[in-house]
Motif scaffolding. Structure first.
Motif, PDB file in Angstrom:
ATOM      1  N   LYS A   2       3.770   8.771  -8.064  1.00  0.00           N
ATOM      2  CA  LYS A   2       3.112   7.416  -8.042  1.00  0.00           C
ATOM      3  C   LYS A   2       2.807   7.200  -6.776  1.00  0.00           C
ATOM      4  CE  LYS A   2       3.794   7.033 -12.570  1.00  0.00           C
ATOM      5  NZ  LYS A   2       5.187   6.128 -13.932  1.00  0.00           N
TER       6      LYS A   2
ATOM      7  N   MET B 112       0.494   9.060  -5.238  1.00  0.00           N
ATOM      8  CA  MET B 112      -0.898   7.844  -5.185  1.00  0.00           C
ATOM      9  C   MET B 112      -0.934   6.073  -4.745  1.00  0.00           C
ATOM     10  SD  MET B 112      -2.471  10.453  -6.130  1.00  0.00           S
ATOM     11  CE  MET B 112      -4.006   9.326  -6.861  1.00  0.00           C
ATOM     12  N   ALA B 113      -0.238   5.503  -4.963  1.00  0.00           N
ATOM     13  CA  ALA B 113      -0.012   4.276  -3.753  1.00  0.00           C
ATOM     14  C   ALA B 113      -0.533   4.118  -2.655  1.00  0.00           C
ATOM     15  CB  ALA B 113       0.990   3.327  -4.486  1.00  0.00           C
TER      16      ALA B 113
ATOM     17  N   MET C 288      -2.259   6.793  -0.944  1.00  0.00           N
ATOM     18  CA  MET C 288      -3.463   7.317  -0.115  1.00  0.00           C
ATOM     19  C   MET C 288      -3.971   6.587  -0.859  1.00  0.00           C
ATOM     20  SD  MET C 288      -2.724  11.100  -1.836  1.00  0.00           S
ATOM     21  CE  MET C 288      -4.813  11.840  -2.021  1.00  0.00           C
ATOM     22  N   LYS C 289      -4.201   4.974  -1.847  1.00  0.00           N
ATOM     23  CA  LYS C 289      -5.351   4.470  -2.108  1.00  0.00           C
ATOM     24  C   LYS C 289      -4.925   3.302  -1.485  1.00  0.00           C
ATOM     25  CE  LYS C 289      -5.167   4.947  -7.336  1.00  0.00           C
ATOM     26  NZ  LYS C 289      -4.228   4.207  -8.307  1.00  0.00           N
ATOM     27  N   ASN C 290      -4.095   2.768  -0.569  1.00  0.00           N
ATOM     28  CA  ASN C 290      -3.655   1.389   0.146  1.00  0.00           C
ATOM     29  C   ASN C 290      -3.417   2.139   1.984  1.00  0.00           C
ATOM     30  OD1 ASN C 290      -3.349  -0.426  -2.217  1.00  0.00           O
ATOM     31  ND2 ASN C 290      -0.851   0.346  -2.735  1.00  0.00           N
ATOM     32  N   GLN C 291      -3.921   3.117   2.101  1.00  0.00           N
ATOM     33  CA  GLN C 291      -4.056   3.329   3.573  1.00  0.00           C
ATOM     34  C   GLN C 291      -5.375   3.170   4.151  1.00  0.00           C
ATOM     35  OE1 GLN C 291      -3.871   7.754   4.189  1.00  0.00           O
ATOM     36  NE2 GLN C 291      -5.286   7.726   2.263  1.00  0.00           N
TER      37      GLN C 291
END
Length: 134
Positions: free
Chosen positions: A28, A31-32, A34-37
């Motif tokens: 988790k 994934m967070a 990766m989403k916020n990079q």
């Protein structure tokens, strides 16, 4: 952060530190991340692999420590049997008596004497053959 998706409460899951993280939590977080990079500066895939390897190593160390604790408890219990029926004197010499039973506490062994007194089995405690009954 403690995210525990295990079903049931085994003693091992109840004893987990509040800061422990399982694999689901790691994924988790990944994934967070990766989403916020920043899309203009994406993280290198080798950094993800390095993070996963570090996480795996830490988790293995924690599991090894838990197993070592179990081994130490087993060792303490096997030694406890040899105390029953022997005369025990506390480290400060103030309490003496024959051991009736031994309990395993979180901080070590506790010897319960025939008179009901409890003596922690710590360095300095003297254990010897109980005197013969008259």
């Amino acid at each position: 952060m403690n995210v525990n998706n295990n079903v049931g409460n085994t003693p091992q899951t109840q004893q987990k530190s509040k800061t422990s993280v399982d694999y689901q939590s790691f994924l988790k977080l990944l994934m967070a991340q990766m989403k916020n990079q920043d899309p203009t500066k994406p993280m290198d895939s080798t950094e993800y692999v390095a993070q996963l390897a570090q996480f795996s190593q830490v988790e293995q160390s924690v599991q090894m420590n838990t197993k070592l604790e179990y081994i130490l408890q087993s060792s303490a219990l096997s030694q406890a049997d040899s105390l029953i029926g022997r005369q025990l004197t506390s480290a400060d010499g103030s309490i003496t008596g024959v051991v009736k039973e031994v309990r395993l506490a979180s901080d070590g062994l506790i010897a319960v004497l025939n008179d009901g007194k409890e003596v922690p089995v710590l360095p300095g405690v003297v254990v010897k053959q109980a005197p013969a009954a008259a």
